[in-house]
Design a protein around this motif. Structure first.
Motif, PDB file in Angstrom:
ATOM      1  N   LEU A   1       3.594   5.344  -5.985  1.00 41.67           N
ATOM      2  CA  LEU A   1       3.375   5.152  -7.413  1.00 41.67           C
ATOM      3  C   LEU A   1       2.337   6.120  -7.950  1.00 41.67           C
ATOM      4  CD1 LEU A   1       4.123   3.200  -9.771  1.00 41.67           C
ATOM      5  CD2 LEU A   1       2.186   1.813  -9.079  1.00 41.67           C
ATOM      6  N   ARG A   2       1.266   6.315  -7.189  1.00 41.29           N
ATOM      7  CA  ARG A   2       0.163   7.169  -7.637  1.00 41.29           C
ATOM      8  C   ARG A   2       0.337   8.641  -7.257  1.00 41.29           C
ATOM      9  NH1 ARG A   2      -4.591   2.943  -5.851  1.00 41.29           N
ATOM     10  NH2 ARG A   2      -4.329   1.531  -7.615  1.00 41.29           N
ATOM     11  N   SER A   3       1.379   8.957  -6.509  1.00 39.46           N
ATOM     12  CA  SER A   3       1.567  10.331  -6.034  1.00 39.46           C
ATOM     13  C   SER A   3       1.870  11.301  -7.165  1.00 39.46           C
ATOM     14  CB  SER A   3       2.698  10.392  -5.003  1.00 39.46           C
ATOM     15  OG  SER A   3       3.959  10.190  -5.637  1.00 39.46           O
TER      16      SER A   3
ATOM     17  N   ALA B   1       9.952  10.004  -7.388  1.00 38.64           N
ATOM     18  CA  ALA B   1       9.589   9.234  -6.186  1.00 38.64           C
ATOM     19  C   ALA B   1       9.610   7.738  -6.460  1.00 38.64           C
ATOM     20  CB  ALA B   1       8.209   9.659  -5.687  1.00 38.64           C
ATOM     21  N   GLN B   2       9.295   7.363  -7.691  1.00 37.91           N
ATOM     22  CA  GLN B   2       9.241   5.948  -8.048  1.00 37.91           C
ATOM     23  C   GLN B   2      10.618   5.309  -8.109  1.00 37.91           C
ATOM     24  OE1 GLN B   2       6.951   5.594 -11.624  1.00 37.91           O
ATOM     25  NE2 GLN B   2       5.325   6.866 -10.826  1.00 37.91           N
TER      26      GLN B   2
ATOM     27  N   PHE C   1       0.829  -1.209   0.000  1.00 38.11           N
ATOM     28  CA  PHE C   1       0.000   0.000   0.000  1.00 38.11           C
ATOM     29  C   PHE C   1       0.865   1.263   0.000  1.00 38.11           C
ATOM     30  CE2 PHE C   1      -3.495  -2.718   1.914  1.00 38.11           C
ATOM     31  CZ  PHE C   1      -4.206  -2.791   0.723  1.00 38.11           C
ATOM     32  N   GLN C   2       1.963   1.232   0.723  1.00 37.87           N
ATOM     33  CA  GLN C   2       2.881   2.377   0.743  1.00 37.87           C
ATOM     34  C   GLN C   2       3.501   2.585  -0.646  1.00 37.87           C
ATOM     35  OE1 GLN C   2       3.232   4.502   3.227  1.00 37.87           O
ATOM     36  NE2 GLN C   2       4.595   5.735   1.974  1.00 37.87           N
TER      37      GLN C   2
ATOM     38  N   ARG D   1       7.753  -3.198 -10.028  1.00 36.55           N
ATOM     39  CA  ARG D   1       7.606  -4.288 -10.996  1.00 36.55           C
ATOM     40  C   ARG D   1       6.418  -5.171 -10.609  1.00 36.55           C
ATOM     41  NH1 ARG D   1      11.083  -6.577 -14.846  1.00 36.55           N
ATOM     42  NH2 ARG D   1      10.503  -8.709 -15.347  1.00 36.55           N
ATOM     43  N   GLY D   2       5.541  -5.399 -11.583  1.00 41.56           N
ATOM     44  CA  GLY D   2       4.360  -6.222 -11.341  1.00 41.56           C
ATOM     45  C   GLY D   2       3.172  -5.428 -10.833  1.00 41.56           C
ATOM     46  N   LEU D   3       3.366  -4.140 -10.571  1.00 43.60           N
ATOM     47  CA  LEU D   3       2.271  -3.300 -10.061  1.00 43.60           C
ATOM     48  C   LEU D   3       1.765  -2.318 -11.111  1.00 43.60           C
ATOM     49  CD1 LEU D   3       3.748  -2.428  -6.541  1.00 43.60           C
ATOM     50  CD2 LEU D   3       2.222  -4.307  -7.160  1.00 43.60           C
TER      51      LEU D   3
END
Length: 103
Positions: free
Chosen positions: A51-53, A58-59, A45-46, A65-67
């Motif tokens: 990832l969505r920020s 940041a990534q 979740f973190q 990988r895989g997300l």
């Protein structure tokens, strides 16, 4: 220009014990505990928050990988398009090389 693919000749074989041959202690240590599963989920979740920020760079601090499918639909489309383009490029190159060998 000649292009070659080479493979390592060294082979390593590892035997995995059958579940029936494992002791109770080995079986217990072969699986995640509930606490470990919760920690993995919290880490996921973190990572998704990062990832969505949308924060630039940041990534680079997390493994995503895989997300990719959880990032966004736009990102997933870009990934799919890139993958199709790579496949097309490889197939074109293979056809070109095949054609150059058979005049």
């Amino acid at each position: 220009m000649t292009r070659l693919v080479a493979f390592d000749h060294a082979t390593e074989v590892r035997f995995v014990p059958n579940l029936m041959d494992m002791s109770k202690e080995e079986l217990v240590h072969s699986w995640y505990t509930e606490e470990e599963e919760r920690a993995i989920q919290a880490d996921l979740f973190q990572t998704l928050k990062v990832l969505r920020s949308g924060i630039e760079g940041a990534q680079n601090d997390v493994c995503t990988r895989g997300l990719e499918h959880l990032h966004s639909s736009l990102h997933l489309e870009k990934v799919k398009t890139r993958k199709k383009n790579v496949i097309k490029a490889v197939l074109r190159e293979q056809a070109r090389q095949k054609k150059s060998r058979n005049p």
